[in-house]
Scaffold this active site. Structure first.
Site, PDB file in Angstrom:
ATOM      1  N   VAL A 228       0.490 -13.077   3.966  1.00  0.00           N
ATOM      2  CA  VAL A 228       1.224 -13.279   5.217  1.00  0.00           C
ATOM      3  C   VAL A 228       0.306 -14.052   6.152  1.00  0.00           C
ATOM      4  CG1 VAL A 228       2.244 -12.101   7.205  1.00  0.00           C
ATOM      5  CG2 VAL A 228       2.432 -11.093   4.918  1.00  0.00           C
TER       6      VAL A 228
ATOM      7  N   GLY B 105       0.856  -1.195   0.000  1.00  0.00           N
ATOM      8  CA  GLY B 105       0.000   0.000   0.000  1.00  0.00           C
ATOM      9  C   GLY B 105       0.888   1.241   0.000  1.00  0.00           C
ATOM     10  N   PHE B 106       0.302   2.385   0.374  1.00  0.00           N
ATOM     11  CA  PHE B 106       1.100   3.626   0.382  1.00  0.00           C
ATOM     12  C   PHE B 106       2.305   3.489   1.310  1.00  0.00           C
ATOM     13  CE2 PHE B 106      -3.124   5.499  -0.685  1.00  0.00           C
ATOM     14  CZ  PHE B 106      -2.763   6.058  -1.894  1.00  0.00           C
TER      15      PHE B 106
ATOM     16  N   GLU C 141     -18.348  10.581   1.380  1.00  0.00           N
ATOM     17  CA  GLU C 141     -17.854  10.486   0.007  1.00  0.00           C
ATOM     18  C   GLU C 141     -18.611   9.394  -0.754  1.00  0.00           C
ATOM     19  OE1 GLU C 141     -13.626  10.515  -0.539  1.00  0.00           O
ATOM     20  OE2 GLU C 141     -13.312  12.101   0.914  1.00  0.00           O
TER      21      GLU C 141
ATOM     22  N   ASP D 245      -1.833   2.680   8.109  1.00  0.00           N
ATOM     23  CA  ASP D 245      -3.082   2.467   8.850  1.00  0.00           C
ATOM     24  C   ASP D 245      -2.945   1.468   9.996  1.00  0.00           C
ATOM     25  OD1 ASP D 245      -4.341   4.213   7.180  1.00  0.00           O
ATOM     26  OD2 ASP D 245      -5.742   2.768   6.310  1.00  0.00           O
TER      27      ASP D 245
HETATM   28  C1  LIG Z   1     -12.579   4.292   0.312  1.00  0.00           C
HETATM   29  C2  LIG Z   1     -11.391   5.007   0.885  1.00  0.00           C
HETATM   30  C3  LIG Z   1     -11.136   6.327   0.540  1.00  0.00           C
HETATM   31  C4  LIG Z   1     -10.030   6.998   1.050  1.00  0.00           C
HETATM   32  N1  LIG Z   1      -9.810   8.287   0.680  1.00  0.00           N
HETATM   33  C5  LIG Z   1      -8.676   8.896   1.095  1.00  0.00           C
HETATM   34  C6  LIG Z   1      -8.388  10.203   0.665  1.00  0.00           C
HETATM   35  O1  LIG Z   1      -9.161  10.831  -0.079  1.00  0.00           O
HETATM   36  N2  LIG Z   1      -7.219  10.757   1.075  1.00  0.00           N
HETATM   37  C7  LIG Z   1      -6.332  10.088   1.874  1.00  0.00           C
HETATM   38  O2  LIG Z   1      -5.257  10.625   2.188  1.00  0.00           O
HETATM   39  N3  LIG Z   1      -6.608   8.867   2.333  1.00  0.00           N
HETATM   40  C8  LIG Z   1      -7.754   8.249   1.953  1.00  0.00           C
HETATM   41  N4  LIG Z   1      -8.041   7.004   2.413  1.00  0.00           N
HETATM   42  C9  LIG Z   1      -7.132   6.371   3.402  1.00  0.00           C
HETATM   43  C10 LIG Z   1      -5.923   5.775   2.731  1.00  0.00           C
HETATM   44  O3  LIG Z   1      -6.260   5.117   1.541  1.00  0.00           O
HETATM   45  C11 LIG Z   1      -5.236   4.837   3.711  1.00  0.00           C
HETATM   46  O4  LIG Z   1      -4.906   5.580   4.856  1.00  0.00           O
HETATM   47  C12 LIG Z   1      -3.977   4.243   3.111  1.00  0.00           C
HETATM   48  O5  LIG Z   1      -4.283   3.441   2.004  1.00  0.00           O
HETATM   49  C13 LIG Z   1      -3.208   3.413   4.144  1.00  0.00           C
HETATM   50  O6  LIG Z   1      -2.076   2.901   3.546  1.00  0.00           O
HETATM   51  P1  LIG Z   1      -1.410   1.568   4.090  1.00  0.00           P
HETATM   52  O7  LIG Z   1      -0.241   1.306   3.198  1.00  0.00           O
HETATM   53  O8  LIG Z   1      -1.199   1.680   5.546  1.00  0.00           O
HETATM   54  O9  LIG Z   1      -2.507   0.454   3.906  1.00  0.00           O
HETATM   55  P2  LIG Z   1      -3.173  -0.120   2.573  1.00  0.00           P
HETATM   56  O10 LIG Z   1      -3.175   0.890   1.491  1.00  0.00           O
HETATM   57  O11 LIG Z   1      -4.452  -0.727   2.982  1.00  0.00           O
HETATM   58  O12 LIG Z   1      -2.165  -1.278   2.133  1.00  0.00           O
HETATM   59  C14 LIG Z   1      -2.035  -2.478   2.847  1.00  0.00           C
HETATM   60  C15 LIG Z   1      -1.571  -3.555   1.891  1.00  0.00           C
HETATM   61  O13 LIG Z   1      -1.350  -4.752   2.640  1.00  0.00           O
HETATM   62  C16 LIG Z   1      -1.829  -5.851   1.917  1.00  0.00           C
HETATM   63  N5  LIG Z   1      -2.170  -6.903   2.875  1.00  0.00           N
HETATM   64  C17 LIG Z   1      -3.063  -6.852   3.890  1.00  0.00           C
HETATM   65  N6  LIG Z   1      -3.080  -8.007   4.572  1.00  0.00           N
HETATM   66  C18 LIG Z   1      -2.197  -8.816   3.976  1.00  0.00           C
HETATM   67  C19 LIG Z   1      -1.744 -10.144   4.216  1.00  0.00           C
HETATM   68  N7  LIG Z   1      -2.221 -10.875   5.227  1.00  0.00           N
HETATM   69  N8  LIG Z   1      -0.805 -10.665   3.411  1.00  0.00           N
HETATM   70  C20 LIG Z   1      -0.287  -9.944   2.395  1.00  0.00           C
HETATM   71  N9  LIG Z   1      -0.672  -8.676   2.119  1.00  0.00           N
HETATM   72  C21 LIG Z   1      -1.603  -8.137   2.886  1.00  0.00           C
HETATM   73  C22 LIG Z   1      -3.040  -5.321   1.178  1.00  0.00           C
HETATM   74  O14 LIG Z   1      -3.308  -6.099   0.025  1.00  0.00           O
HETATM   75  C23 LIG Z   1      -2.606  -3.891   0.823  1.00  0.00           C
HETATM   76  O15 LIG Z   1      -2.029  -3.808  -0.458  1.00  0.00           O
HETATM   77  C24 LIG Z   1      -9.153   6.319   1.932  1.00  0.00           C
HETATM   78  C25 LIG Z   1      -9.405   4.985   2.288  1.00  0.00           C
HETATM   79  C26 LIG Z   1     -10.512   4.343   1.773  1.00  0.00           C
HETATM   80  C27 LIG Z   1     -10.762   2.919   2.149  1.00  0.00           C
END
Ligand SMILES: Cc1cc2nc3c(=O)[nH]c(=O)nc-3n(C[C@H](O)[C@H](O)[C@H](O)COP(=O)(O)OP(=O)(O)OC[C@H]3O[C@@H](n4cnc5c(N)ncnc54)[C@H](O)[C@@H]3O)c2cc1C
Length: 423
Positions: free
Chosen positions: A83, A17-18, A174, A304
């Site tokens: 994982v 993810g991000f 949204e 997150d």
């Molecule tokens: C509908 C929606 C709209 C949003 N709009 C905004 C916005 O407008 N602006 C903003 O700043 N933020 C927004 N957000 C929040 C933002 O998208 C999240 O804060 C951000 O994506 C978090 O990044 P991350 O890398 O922590 O997690 P994620 O992007 O969720 O990435 C986690 C990754 O881990 C992988 N994963 C999970 N479990 C496992 C496992 N067991 N094994 C292997 N891989 C796994 C997943 O496939 C995923 O690719 C929004 C969120 C949502 C849901």
């Protein structure tokens, strides 16, 4: 001596993810081996999931192949695998169908998942909005309901076209805004024989107002926009149970709706609770100012899944894409510093404002010092900040073209149902 190739330190990044991408890409050129693990073979740009759910964008505008993002990074490998366990004492990650992977440094970026807060029937019948699969499932469900009502208009009286959205925060507002645009523009032309005024969109929020985190001027602007879209807003109401065609509120009221979109809460990825480390609200992993897990100097948690406090303001940072990306990059830098024998640095977040889009041309922004923006200017600010989050120049160009085209034509060409189990 590290466990990577030629004794180099191996950095295992969990999640593409991000947060994970930020960390892995920051390690380009560092004297380490980077291994990125994700259960999907693509990175999801979550801020545009609503546009997929409401047919404005295709899946490929929002999901980008992960391997593609590392073509230019010789020290990185990607594995598309889930994982299944993390052993912090053995410094090892267990994977589904693959040998366990040892690490010298671990970056936890597994994100969050929906929290139904115990609402009965919600796991089976509600539509969360967190993954690309969630968005596609919602889109196809709604299209199928409109097609079914077209064949049998008596379904309209049973609430087939009604949608209840739960949650008055950004996800709920949204989602309902995006659905209202789809309903009031495209569907009224697609299904001229169906009574549009009977297709009700209802937003349910437990607290006294929508957008509690925003200032009053933003809240009243939001109420006005939703009213213009014909959305029924119910505050002070809690969803108690969900059935396929009915939503029951704690007050006893029963809403006829064949769709319930859940935008009311998140909890950290379940992996967090299995680590045996200190957790905060929503099971998020508490991290030290340099983003490391307390007493685990080789483990970082970002995005997150983490409970991150801003080094400058001491405030806990929200679960946002920009926080995840910046924290991921910071963790990548701190890993490099450790490998170079230097001290880590405490994370400082560069806040570009809290923002949300309510529909095309309607958005709100609140800056840290309290200044607010609403309407078209805020929509453009949202676009600028979020374009910067897209992972490649190619993604940015595609997103700009897709949005501009959709904006000019109001066309939603992704309004098709593809059934993979038939010919
Ligand atoms: C509908 C929606 C709209 C949003 N709009 C905004 C916005 O407008 N602006 C903003 O700043 N933020 C927004 N957000 C929040 C933002 O998208 C999240 O804060 C951000 O994506 C978090 O990044 P991350 O890398 O922590 O997690 P994620 O992007 O969720 O990435 C986690 C990754 O881990 C992988 N994963 C999970 N479990 C496992 C496992 N067991 N094994 C292997 N891989 C796994 C997943 O496939 C995923 O690719 C929004 C969120 C949502 C849901």
């Amino acid at each position: 001596m590290g466990v990577g190739e030629n004794g180099r330190p191996r950095v295992v990044v969990l999640g593409g993810g991000f947060a994970g991408l930020g960390a892995a890409r920051k390690l380009k050129g560092a004297p380490v081996d980077v291994v990125v693990i994700d259960r999907h073979n693509y990175h999801t740009f979550q801020p545009l999931l609503y546009q997929v759910a409401t047919d404005l964008l295709e899946e490929s505008s929002v999901g980008h192949p992960l391997r593609d993002l590392f073509h230019g990074q010789d020290n990185a490998r990607v594995h598309n695998v889930a994982v299944t366990g993390i052993d912090l004492d053995r410094r090892e990650v267990q994977l589904d169908g693959m040998e366990p992977l040892a690490y010298d440094f671990l970056v936890l970026g597994l994100g969050a998942e929906v929290n139904f807060f115990g609402a009965e029937g919600a796991p089976e019948h509600a539509f969360p909005m967190y993954t690309l699969a969630d968005a596609v499932r919602l889109k196809e469900h709604i299209l199928e309901l409109w097609e079914a009502a077209d064949r049998d208009p008596s379904l309209v009286e049973d609430g087939a076209l009604n949608v209840v959205v739960v949650g008055g925060g950004p996800t709920g507002v949204e989602s309902v805004g995006a659905l209202a645009e789809l309903y009031r523009s495209n569907f009224s032309k697609d299904y001229p024989n169906l009574p549009q005024e009977k297709a009700r969109l209802t937003l349910v929020e437990a607290g006294p107002t929508l957008f509690a985190m925003f200032k009053p001027d933003i809240r009243s602007y939001t109420d006005r926009v939703l009213e213009k879209y014909g959305v029924d807003v119910m505050t002070g109401e809690i969803v108690e149970s969900v059935a396929p065609t009915r939503v029951t509120l704690k007050s006893g009221q029963v809403l006829k709706a064949h769709t319930l979109v859940w935008g009311a809460g998140l909890q950290a990825n379940p992996a967090a609770a299995q680590l045996g480390v200190e957790l905060e609200r929503g099971n998020r992993i508490r991290v030290d100012p340099d983003l490391r897990v307390p007493d685990r100097p080789e483990v970082f948690a970002v995005g997150d899944i983490a409970w991150i406090t801003d080094g400058k303001t001491e405030e806990v940072l929200p679960q946002l894409g920009s926080v995840a990306l910046q924290a991921g990059e910071w963790a990548g830098e701190n890993v490099t510093r450790l490998v170079d024998g230097k001290e880590t640095k405490p994370f400082e977040y560069e806040d570009k404002g809290t923002m949300a889009t309510i529909g095309r041309g309607s958005a709100v922004v609140q800056f840290r010092r309290g200044r607010t923006m609403k309407g078209k200017a805020a929509f453009l600010a949202w676009g600028a900040v979020h374009l910067a989050l897209l992972s490649t120049g190619e993604d940015r160009a595609k997103a700009v073209v897709d949005w501009t085209w959709a904006g000019l034509t109001r066309e939603r060409s992704a309004r098709i149902i593809v059934k993979t189990d038939t010919h």
